[in-house]
Motif scaffolding. Sequence first.
Motif, short mmCIF file in Angstrom:
data_model
loop_
_atom_site.label_atom_id
_atom_site.label_comp_id
_atom_site.label_asym_id
_atom_site.label_seq_id
_atom_site.Cartn_x
_atom_site.Cartn_y
_atom_site.Cartn_z
N VAL A 135 0.89 -1.15 0.00
CA VAL A 135 0.00 0.00 0.00
C VAL A 135 0.93 1.20 0.00
O VAL A 135 1.73 1.35 -0.91
CB VAL A 135 -0.94 -0.02 1.23
CG1 VAL A 135 -2.10 0.96 1.03
CG2 VAL A 135 -1.52 -1.43 1.41
N ASN A 136 0.89 2.05 0.98
CA ASN A 136 1.90 3.08 1.09
C ASN A 136 3.12 2.53 1.81
O ASN A 136 4.26 2.73 1.41
CB ASN A 136 1.36 4.31 1.84
CG ASN A 136 0.34 5.04 0.99
OD1 ASN A 136 0.47 5.08 -0.23
ND2 ASN A 136 -0.66 5.59 1.62
N THR A 137 2.83 1.82 2.86
CA THR A 137 3.90 1.10 3.52
C THR A 137 3.63 -0.37 3.33
O THR A 137 2.52 -0.77 3.01
CB THR A 137 3.90 1.41 5.03
OG1 THR A 137 2.61 1.14 5.53
CG2 THR A 137 4.24 2.86 5.28
N GLN A 138 4.64 -1.15 3.54
CA GLN A 138 4.45 -2.58 3.38
C GLN A 138 3.77 -3.12 4.63
O GLN A 138 4.31 -3.05 5.72
CB GLN A 138 5.81 -3.24 3.18
CG GLN A 138 5.68 -4.66 2.71
CD GLN A 138 7.05 -5.24 2.47
OE1 GLN A 138 7.93 -5.15 3.30
NE2 GLN A 138 7.22 -5.86 1.32
N ARG A 139 2.59 -3.62 4.48
CA ARG A 139 1.86 -4.14 5.64
C ARG A 139 1.72 -5.64 5.55
O ARG A 139 1.51 -6.19 4.47
CB ARG A 139 0.46 -3.52 5.72
CG ARG A 139 0.46 -2.13 6.26
CD ARG A 139 -0.93 -1.75 6.69
NE ARG A 139 -1.45 -2.69 7.69
CZ ARG A 139 -2.71 -2.68 8.08
NH1 ARG A 139 -3.56 -1.84 7.57
NH2 ARG A 139 -3.12 -3.53 8.99
N ILE A 140 1.84 -6.26 6.68
CA ILE A 140 1.68 -7.70 6.69
C ILE A 140 0.23 -8.03 7.03
O ILE A 140 -0.32 -7.54 8.00
CB ILE A 140 2.62 -8.33 7.72
CG1 ILE A 140 4.06 -8.09 7.28
CG2 ILE A 140 2.34 -9.82 7.88
CD1 ILE A 140 5.06 -8.35 8.36
N ILE A 141 -0.37 -8.83 6.19
CA ILE A 141 -1.75 -9.23 6.45
C ILE A 141 -1.72 -10.43 7.37
O ILE A 141 -1.26 -11.51 7.00
CB ILE A 141 -2.47 -9.56 5.13
CG1 ILE A 141 -2.46 -8.34 4.23
CG2 ILE A 141 -3.88 -10.04 5.41
CD1 ILE A 141 -2.91 -8.61 2.82
N ARG A 142 -2.16 -10.22 8.58
CA ARG A 142 -2.13 -11.30 9.56
C ARG A 142 -3.40 -12.11 9.50
O ARG A 142 -4.46 -11.59 9.19
CB ARG A 142 -1.96 -10.74 10.96
CG ARG A 142 -0.69 -9.96 11.09
CD ARG A 142 -0.64 -9.25 12.40
NE ARG A 142 0.56 -8.40 12.39
CZ ARG A 142 1.21 -8.04 13.47
NH1 ARG A 142 0.81 -8.43 14.64
NH2 ARG A 142 2.26 -7.27 13.39
N SER A 143 -3.26 -13.35 9.84
CA SER A 143 -4.44 -14.19 9.92
C SER A 143 -5.10 -13.93 11.26
O SER A 143 -4.58 -14.30 12.30
CB SER A 143 -4.01 -15.65 9.82
OG SER A 143 -5.03 -16.46 10.33
N THR A 144 -6.24 -13.24 11.25
CA THR A 144 -6.89 -12.97 12.53
C THR A 144 -7.42 -14.26 13.13
O THR A 144 -7.65 -14.33 14.32
CB THR A 144 -8.05 -11.97 12.39
OG1 THR A 144 -8.96 -12.49 11.43
CG2 THR A 144 -7.57 -10.61 11.96
N ALA A 145 -7.60 -15.28 12.30
CA ALA A 145 -8.07 -16.57 12.82
C ALA A 145 -7.08 -17.12 13.84
O ALA A 145 -7.46 -17.65 14.87
CB ALA A 145 -8.27 -17.57 11.69
N VAL A 146 -5.78 -16.97 13.54
CA VAL A 146 -4.75 -17.46 14.45
C VAL A 146 -4.80 -16.68 15.77
O VAL A 146 -4.85 -17.26 16.85
CB VAL A 146 -3.35 -17.35 13.80
CG1 VAL A 146 -2.26 -17.60 14.83
CG2 VAL A 146 -3.24 -18.32 12.65
#
Length: 252
Positions: A135-146
Amino acid sequence: MASELTPQQVLREWLLTMLGELGGSVPTARALKVMEQRYGALLSEEDWTLTKRGDESKWWNRTRFERKNMERAKLLVPASVSRGIWTLTEAGWEEYRRIPKVDPTVEIVEEPRDSSPAQPPNEPAGKVSPSRAEVNTQRIIRSTAVADHVKRIHDHTCQVCGIRLTTPKGAYSEAAHIQPLGHPHSGPDIVANVLCLCPNHHLLFDFGTLSVSDDLIVTDHSSESSLGHLREASGHLIERDYLAYHRNHHGR
Ligand SMILES: [Zn+2]
């Protein structure tokens, strides 16, 4: 509105689900509260009427009756042994895993039972390499399930201090990754790499003020004192390699 009593079989499934998701054992008072929170809206008017003795609702009376049935079926540890803590037996865990899970996105992985005392039931798969979105910064998409799974196992109770924060929107806790997700650490977003912590201990852990030994002893390096044993819950295996990574990273 439905006026029939909720069938015993349904109460049993709810009870198993609740116990399984909370790690296999729950004190009686808490069982009542959680069942009420989760399933209160599904209960009928008749369920909510009082028993003849007038000291409790019919649904809770029947849930306690079902607890006894389950004890006889060896799905729960006898109350005389568990001292008021409703506790699943091995057979109870098996029964729990047989209940169809509502969330179809969560993959059910059947593992051999003897691999570890802490084999999480229905553990979310998570991601070994979390996907990244530019996006603008590199974001890590976390698994909210975990994260949600770990928080649920611990019922939002901090594994360091035992505090459970409550807000008007419910209990609050944070999922702390042991080996961080981001570059250059590239820790996996899986249950074994996550702790359930209060915000204070999450921050202190991330800064390395706290470390955890392979024996799960928590050390506070600001005073070089031991904070005792990390609180564990069955269903949540903590991988020691990630603890070692965390210690090495912070020079502990
Ligand atoms: Zn804490």
